[in-house]
Design a protein around this motif. Structure first.
Motif, PDB file in Angstrom:
ATOM      1  N   UNK A 286      11.717   0.081  -8.209  1.00 21.56           N
ATOM      2  CA  UNK A 286      10.603   0.773  -7.560  1.00 21.56           C
ATOM      3  C   UNK A 286       9.684   1.372  -8.611  1.00 21.56           C
ATOM      4  N   UNK A 287       8.411   0.984  -8.540  1.00 20.65           N
ATOM      5  CA  UNK A 287       7.452   1.371  -9.580  1.00 20.65           C
ATOM      6  C   UNK A 287       6.786   2.708  -9.268  1.00 20.65           C
ATOM      7  N   UNK A 288       6.352   3.362 -10.313  1.00 22.55           N
ATOM      8  CA  UNK A 288       5.605   4.610 -10.171  1.00 22.55           C
ATOM      9  C   UNK A 288       4.168   4.298  -9.769  1.00 22.55           C
ATOM     10  N   UNK A 289       3.635   5.049  -8.809  1.00 21.72           N
ATOM     11  CA  UNK A 289       2.244   4.841  -8.429  1.00 21.72           C
ATOM     12  C   UNK A 289       1.340   5.856  -9.146  1.00 21.72           C
TER      13      UNK A 289
ATOM     14  N   UNK B  87      22.794  -4.656  -5.492  1.00 19.57           N
ATOM     15  CA  UNK B  87      23.276  -3.422  -6.117  1.00 19.57           C
ATOM     16  C   UNK B  87      22.104  -2.607  -6.654  1.00 19.57           C
ATOM     17  N   UNK B  88      21.112  -3.287  -7.216  1.00 23.85           N
ATOM     18  CA  UNK B  88      19.964  -2.575  -7.793  1.00 23.85           C
ATOM     19  C   UNK B  88      19.171  -1.839  -6.730  1.00 23.85           C
ATOM     20  N   UNK B  89      18.809  -2.517  -5.648  1.00 24.74           N
ATOM     21  CA  UNK B  89      17.948  -1.843  -4.666  1.00 24.74           C
ATOM     22  C   UNK B  89      18.730  -0.840  -3.832  1.00 24.74           C
ATOM     23  N   UNK B  90      20.034  -1.094  -3.621  1.00 22.23           N
ATOM     24  CA  UNK B  90      20.816  -0.154  -2.818  1.00 22.23           C
ATOM     25  C   UNK B  90      21.192   1.108  -3.590  1.00 22.23           C
ATOM     26  N   UNK B  91      21.139   1.049  -4.915  1.00 22.01           N
ATOM     27  CA  UNK B  91      21.450   2.237  -5.715  1.00 22.01           C
ATOM     28  C   UNK B  91      20.194   3.002  -6.107  1.00 22.01           C
ATOM     29  N   UNK B  92      19.022   2.472  -5.758  1.00 17.38           N
ATOM     30  CA  UNK B  92      17.765   3.113  -6.134  1.00 17.38           C
ATOM     31  C   UNK B  92      17.449   4.239  -5.151  1.00 17.38           C
ATOM     32  N   UNK B  93      17.395   5.489  -5.599  1.00 18.33           N
ATOM     33  CA  UNK B  93      17.140   6.603  -4.683  1.00 18.33           C
ATOM     34  C   UNK B  93      15.732   6.595  -4.094  1.00 18.33           C
ATOM     35  N   UNK B  94      14.858   5.756  -4.637  1.00 19.90           N
ATOM     36  CA  UNK B  94      13.485   5.699  -4.139  1.00 19.90           C
ATOM     37  C   UNK B  94      13.307   4.684  -3.016  1.00 19.90           C
TER      38      UNK B  94
ATOM     39  N   UNK C  94       0.096   8.504  -8.306  1.00 19.17           N
ATOM     40  CA  UNK C  94       0.351   9.911  -8.004  1.00 19.17           C
ATOM     41  C   UNK C  94       1.678  10.392  -8.600  1.00 19.17           C
ATOM     42  N   UNK C  95       2.300   9.544  -9.404  1.00 20.21           N
ATOM     43  CA  UNK C  95       3.566   9.911 -10.015  1.00 20.21           C
ATOM     44  C   UNK C  95       4.760   9.782  -9.090  1.00 20.21           C
ATOM     45  N   UNK C  96       4.583   9.090  -7.960  1.00 17.57           N
ATOM     46  CA  UNK C  96       5.656   8.915  -6.977  1.00 17.57           C
ATOM     47  C   UNK C  96       6.281   7.528  -7.127  1.00 17.57           C
ATOM     48  N   UNK C  97       7.505   7.419  -6.669  1.00 22.24           N
ATOM     49  CA  UNK C  97       8.184   6.133  -6.545  1.00 22.24           C
ATOM     50  C   UNK C  97       8.740   6.060  -5.134  1.00 22.24           C
ATOM     51  N   UNK C  98       8.307   5.051  -4.366  1.00 21.75           N
ATOM     52  CA  UNK C  98       8.784   4.960  -2.985  1.00 21.75           C
ATOM     53  C   UNK C  98       8.623   3.536  -2.487  1.00 21.75           C
ATOM     54  N   UNK C  99       9.596   3.094  -1.737  1.00 21.59           N
ATOM     55  CA  UNK C  99       9.560   1.766  -1.129  1.00 21.59           C
ATOM     56  C   UNK C  99      10.514   1.764   0.058  1.00 21.59           C
ATOM     57  N   UNK C 100      10.142   1.051   1.088  1.00 20.32           N
ATOM     58  CA  UNK C 100      10.976   0.984   2.281  1.00 20.32           C
ATOM     59  C   UNK C 100      12.006  -0.139   2.196  1.00 20.32           C
ATOM     60  N   UNK C 101      13.186   0.134   2.713  1.00 17.06           N
ATOM     61  CA  UNK C 101      14.111  -0.915   3.112  1.00 17.06           C
ATOM     62  C   UNK C 101      13.600  -1.539   4.413  1.00 17.06           C
TER      63      UNK C 101
ATOM     64  N   UNK D  49       0.816  -1.219   0.000  1.00 17.32           N
ATOM     65  CA  UNK D  49       0.000   0.000   0.000  1.00 17.32           C
ATOM     66  C   UNK D  49       0.851   1.271   0.000  1.00 17.32           C
ATOM     67  N   UNK D  50       1.917   1.299   0.785  1.00 17.70           N
ATOM     68  CA  UNK D  50       2.759   2.504   0.814  1.00 17.70           C
ATOM     69  C   UNK D  50       3.378   2.785  -0.554  1.00 17.70           C
ATOM     70  N   UNK D  51       3.981   1.801  -1.229  1.00 14.17           N
ATOM     71  CA  UNK D  51       4.485   2.081  -2.581  1.00 14.17           C
ATOM     72  C   UNK D  51       3.377   2.486  -3.548  1.00 14.17           C
ATOM     73  N   UNK D  52       2.141   2.000  -3.320  1.00 17.74           N
ATOM     74  CA  UNK D  52       1.043   2.338  -4.219  1.00 17.74           C
ATOM     75  C   UNK D  52       0.521   3.745  -3.978  1.00 17.74           C
ATOM     76  N   UNK D  53       0.973   4.401  -2.898  1.00 22.72           N
ATOM     77  CA  UNK D  53       0.649   5.807  -2.723  1.00 22.72           C
ATOM     78  C   UNK D  53      -0.019   6.190  -1.431  1.00 22.72           C
ATOM     79  N   UNK D  54      -0.582   5.216  -0.708  1.00 19.28           N
ATOM     80  CA  UNK D  54      -1.201   5.528   0.581  1.00 19.28           C
ATOM     81  C   UNK D  54      -1.013   4.317   1.490  1.00 19.28           C
ATOM     82  N   UNK D  55      -0.207   4.460   2.524  1.00 15.91           N
ATOM     83  CA  UNK D  55       0.163   3.332   3.355  1.00 15.91           C
ATOM     84  C   UNK D  55      -0.988   2.761   4.156  1.00 15.91           C
TER      85      UNK D  55
END
Length: 508
Positions: free
Chosen positions: A307-310, A426-433, A312-319, A212-218
């Motif tokens: 990390x995919x775009x939701x 390497x992929x997830x650690x270099x992703x700024x999102x 709302x045009x955002x890209x976000x995901x938690x470690x 849910x958080x990556x989709x735009x509303x946690x």
């Protein structure tokens, strides 16, 4: 009580000159009377606990302590914990979550650890005090559990993982947003009608918690970096779109029809057998599934989706967090062996004890190569053909995160990784999102009691309704009225309590 003692305690430790050195502690333990100490924890199905494993024998040898281990299957553990806490019949040491500790912090069943750890386990205290977020695990300034800390760990997270070999076979692109993901999984379903493309473990809670958080509303109460505050996302109007997404996925066969009831073992079986083709969870499990699938399809591979775009045009995901601060080891206030437990904890946090609880015995399980600890090739070869080699190895030795280690070295989990795994990290650690999570703040007694009631009341409304919205037994037209019921039961008050506690913590 404010947490001013946190820094002061570390200063006291340094001034004392580390009187409790690892060598002196071990000498004292060796001459001490042998005692039996009970240790209980949830047992991971991939890492069974053997009381005769080398680490537990080493604890006996170095500390004169017989560990009586009570390993409870994960599905039964929470019920067992509630019974023990409710009756104050605790083992000497038990691994609990922060929420479980908070719920019973005022019951007098846990030993306050501030002074014992500072004075009798200074090696452990030095490592706890060096982590600023550790104070968030305390209750009214009191430490009731020892969190598991990381000494070496590549950052990982609950991320989307997909069968990249099937994307290649079908000429499909890696999805870049959630609608593209849906279309890819719908194509998988058409091409493989018996498949259940998106599967999950541990019910609806885990499905929404991850996505849910990556989709735009946690989902539920969660930290929103862009707003710098805690938000109860489920009751927000935007959450309706999340439920509509999963309802469509359920109706079209994209979502596993057993999403609400899958156990961890069922989840593993579906992904490792090829029945399911996508999951949103711990990336490292992709290794096990890949190895299993390659026995039938040599080019099979799960791969983390960037990390995919939701919507709302955002890209976000938690470690995941760098440390395991939201769970750890309590000591029973009623135990007769407080001093011996602190001596054990000090040994486990420094020198030989830290190494043994992560690697086993020198010469038998590991050696040094150019000054670095490395597992012996003969040990690695023993478990190479297991379905989950690294967990099989650590279960046999009694080492690491899922056994009994206070300071966890994760290096042993990477030995069996095929070459592509380094690319995953390497992929997830270099992703700024990809962002680090924020630990919930500590609450005072009044807040804890209020939260217990509010969370129960809100969950009793939302949990069955969320399932109903996804499987279609509740019409989406009922969304607003159900969320209003949850608000009236206290969802937004939960949000207010979290933010008040967060502001107070920042001022301390």
């Amino acid at each position: 009580m404010r947490i001013s003692w946190f820094a002061a305690g570390l200063a006291l430790l340094l001034v004392s000159g580390m009187a409790w050195s690892a060598g002196e502690e071990e000498e004292g333990a060796a001459g001490a009377e042998r005692v039996t100490i009970t240790y209980m924890r949830s047992e991971h199905p991939s890492s069974p606990i053997d009381p005769e494993a080398p680490v537990y024998q080493a604890i006996r040898e170095h500390n004169n302590i017989d560990l009586k281990i009570e390993a409870i299957p994960g599905g039964d553990f929470n019920a067992k914990v509630q019974l023990l806490l409710g009756t104050a019949q605790l083992p000497d040491i038990m691994r609990l979550t922060q929420r479980q500790v908070n719920d019973f912090a005022d019951a007098g069943v846990f030993l306050p650890l501030n002074d014992p750890v500072q004075t009798q386990a200074p090696a452990l205290w030095a490592k706890i005090a060096a982590i600023s977020d550790a104070k968030k695990t305390f209750v009214d300034g009191t430490m009731y559990y020892v969190p598991q800390l990381n000494s070496f760990k590549l950052l990982n997270g609950p991320v989307p993982n997909i069968r990249r070999d099937l994307l290649n076979d079908l000429g499909l692109e890696m999805p870049d947003n959630f609608e593209e993901l849906f279309e890819v999984l719908a194509t998988f379903k058409r091409e493989f009608p018996d498949s259940q493309p998106w599967t999950n473990r541990s019910g609806t809670r885990n499905l929404l918690n991850r996505s849910a958080f990556p989709m735009g509303i946690g989902w539920s109460i969660h930290w929103v970096p862009s707003e710098d505050r805690w938000v109860y996302g489920t009751v927000k109007p935007e959450f309706r779109s999340v439920l509509e997404y999963f309802r469509r996925a359920y109706e079209e066969g994209v979502l596993d029809p057993d999403f609400a009831i899958n156990s961890s073992s069922q989840w593993h079986e579906k992904l490792g057998s090829g029945k399911s083709l996508f999951y949103y969870d711990n990336m490292t499990f992709a290794l096990n599934y890949t190895l299993s699938l390659r026995q039938v399809k040599p080019d099979a591979v799960f791969w983390p989706v960037p990390v995919m775009e939701n919507q709302y045009g955002e890209r976000r995901n938690y470690f995941y967090s760098k440390h395991w601060l939201t769970s750890g080891f309590i000591v029973s206030a009623a135990s007769e062996h407080h001093d011996r437990i602190m001596s054990l904890f000090n040994w486990m946090a420094d020198g030989d004890g830290e190494i043994i609880t992560n690697w086993g015995n020198e010469g038998e399980h590991w050696h040094r190569v150019d000054g670095e600890i490395e597992a012996l090739p003969s040990v690695l070869d023993t478990y190479r053909d297991a379905s989950d080699p690294q967990r099989a190895m650590r279960a046999a030795l009694g080492t690491g995160l899922l056994q009994f280690a206070l300071i966890v070295d994760q290096k042993p989990i990477y030995y069996y990784d095929p070459p592509e795994v380094s690319d995953w990290y390497a992929q997830i650690n270099s992703d700024p999102n990809m962002i680090l999570p924020v630990l919930p703040p500590p609450f005072n007694e009044e807040e804890r009691e209020r939260l217990k009631r509010l969370i129960t009341d809100v969950d009793n409304i939302l949990n069955p309704a969320l399932d109903g919205f996804i499987i279609g037994t509740l019409p989406m037209e009922d969304f607003d009225s159900v969320m209003q019921q949850a608000i009236e039961a206290g969802a937004l008050e939960i949000e207010e309590i979290y933010n008040a506690a967060e502001a107070r913590t920042r001022q301390s």
